[in-house]
Write an enzyme that holds these catalytic residues in place. Structure first.
Site, PDB file in Angstrom:
ATOM      1  N   CYS A  89       0.813  -1.223   0.000  1.00 63.45           N
ATOM      2  CA  CYS A  89       0.000   0.000   0.000  1.00 63.45           C
ATOM      3  C   CYS A  89       0.841   1.266   0.000  1.00 63.45           C
ATOM      4  O   CYS A  89       0.607   2.178  -0.797  1.00 63.45           O
ATOM      5  CB  CYS A  89      -0.981  -0.002   1.170  1.00 63.45           C
ATOM      6  SG  CYS A  89      -0.218   0.086   2.807  1.00 63.45           S
ATOM      7  N   HIS A 142      -2.013   1.427   7.068  1.00 59.09           N
ATOM      8  CA  HIS A 142      -2.521   1.268   5.710  1.00 59.09           C
ATOM      9  C   HIS A 142      -2.847   2.639   5.137  1.00 59.09           C
ATOM     10  O   HIS A 142      -3.308   3.527   5.853  1.00 59.09           O
ATOM     11  CB  HIS A 142      -3.775   0.378   5.714  1.00 59.09           C
ATOM     12  CG  HIS A 142      -4.198  -0.050   4.348  1.00 59.09           C
ATOM     13  ND1 HIS A 142      -3.511  -0.998   3.624  1.00 59.09           N
ATOM     14  CD2 HIS A 142      -5.224   0.359   3.564  1.00 59.09           C
ATOM     15  CE1 HIS A 142      -4.116  -1.170   2.452  1.00 59.09           C
ATOM     16  NE2 HIS A 142      -5.157  -0.350   2.396  1.00 59.09           N
ATOM     17  N   HIS A 158      -5.581   1.154  -3.525  1.00 62.33           N
ATOM     18  CA  HIS A 158      -4.653   0.708  -2.489  1.00 62.33           C
ATOM     19  C   HIS A 158      -4.278  -0.736  -2.742  1.00 62.33           C
ATOM     20  O   HIS A 158      -4.843  -1.389  -3.617  1.00 62.33           O
ATOM     21  CB  HIS A 158      -5.282   0.883  -1.095  1.00 62.33           C
ATOM     22  CG  HIS A 158      -6.554   0.119  -0.915  1.00 62.33           C
ATOM     23  ND1 HIS A 158      -6.748  -0.772   0.107  1.00 62.33           N
ATOM     24  CD2 HIS A 158      -7.718   0.103  -1.626  1.00 62.33           C
ATOM     25  CE1 HIS A 158      -7.965  -1.287   0.027  1.00 62.33           C
ATOM     26  NE2 HIS A 158      -8.571  -0.773  -1.019  1.00 62.33           N
TER      27      HIS A 158
END
Length: 186
Positions: A89, A142, A158
């Site tokens: 990510c 993330h 992502h």
């Protein structure tokens, strides 16, 4: 001979003290929330805009970043990856900005310290979304890049460990519950 030995020892100690002080200065400078851009003619602070609306130039930069990121859709997940052979990510976001001469930290938790925090109502294409997924440290782990923002939909690209590089909606239960903050670095 003793005076020479004493002089060498003093010079050695002074050199150690000087190294330590310069190291502190570097660390202090690196802790700012400014985003580094490659253009040498910019004034300090350029690259971060403290308004909720973007200029035409910022929109075109955001479009280029999003366009680059979309090339990786479907690429498998690879921890630490930054290529079509595998991507994580933060690697996806890092590379998408880097190609456009905007240098972010490589780790999502560090990226979350850059730019300006914004509300979801102000989120636009090119902004970053940060998440705390189920992890032991309860820290941001993330990041996603906003590719579409309208009154009803907020989509981001992502990389997930299970599906690779995908496009998701913030309205999905998992992502909505894991969401922490949005930030603007353009």
């Amino acid at each position: 001979m003793n005076k020479l030995h004493l002089l060498i020892s003093i010079l050695f100690l002074l050199s150690l003290v000087n190294c330590k002080s310069s190291k502190r200065a570097k660390n202090k400078k690196a802790s700012t929330n400014k985003v580094i851009t490659k253009t040498s003619t910019e004034k300090e602070g350029d690259g971060i805009y403290n308004s909720s609306s973007k200029s035409e130039n910022e929109f075109s930069k955001a479009n280029e970043i999003v366009k680059f990121a979309k090339q990786f859709k479907g690429v498998r997940y690879k921890w630490g990856g930054t290529t079509k052979a595998g991507m994580d990510c933060s690697g996806l976001v890092y590379e998408s900005f880097r190609v456009n001469n905007i240098y972010l930290p490589r780790i999502s938790g560090d990226m979350a310290k850059k730019g300006q925090k914004i509300t979801l109502k102000k989120v636009q294409e090119g902004d970053l979304l940060f998440f705390k997924t189920k992890n032991r440290r309860n820290a941001i782990n993330h990041v996603g890049l906003v590719i579409k923002s309208s009154n009803k939909t907020l989509e981001f690209i992502h990389a997930t460990s299970s599906k690779g590089v995908i496009i998701s909606k913030l309205s999905e239960v998992y992502w909505h519950k894991s969401f922490v903050e949005a930030r603007r670095v353009l």
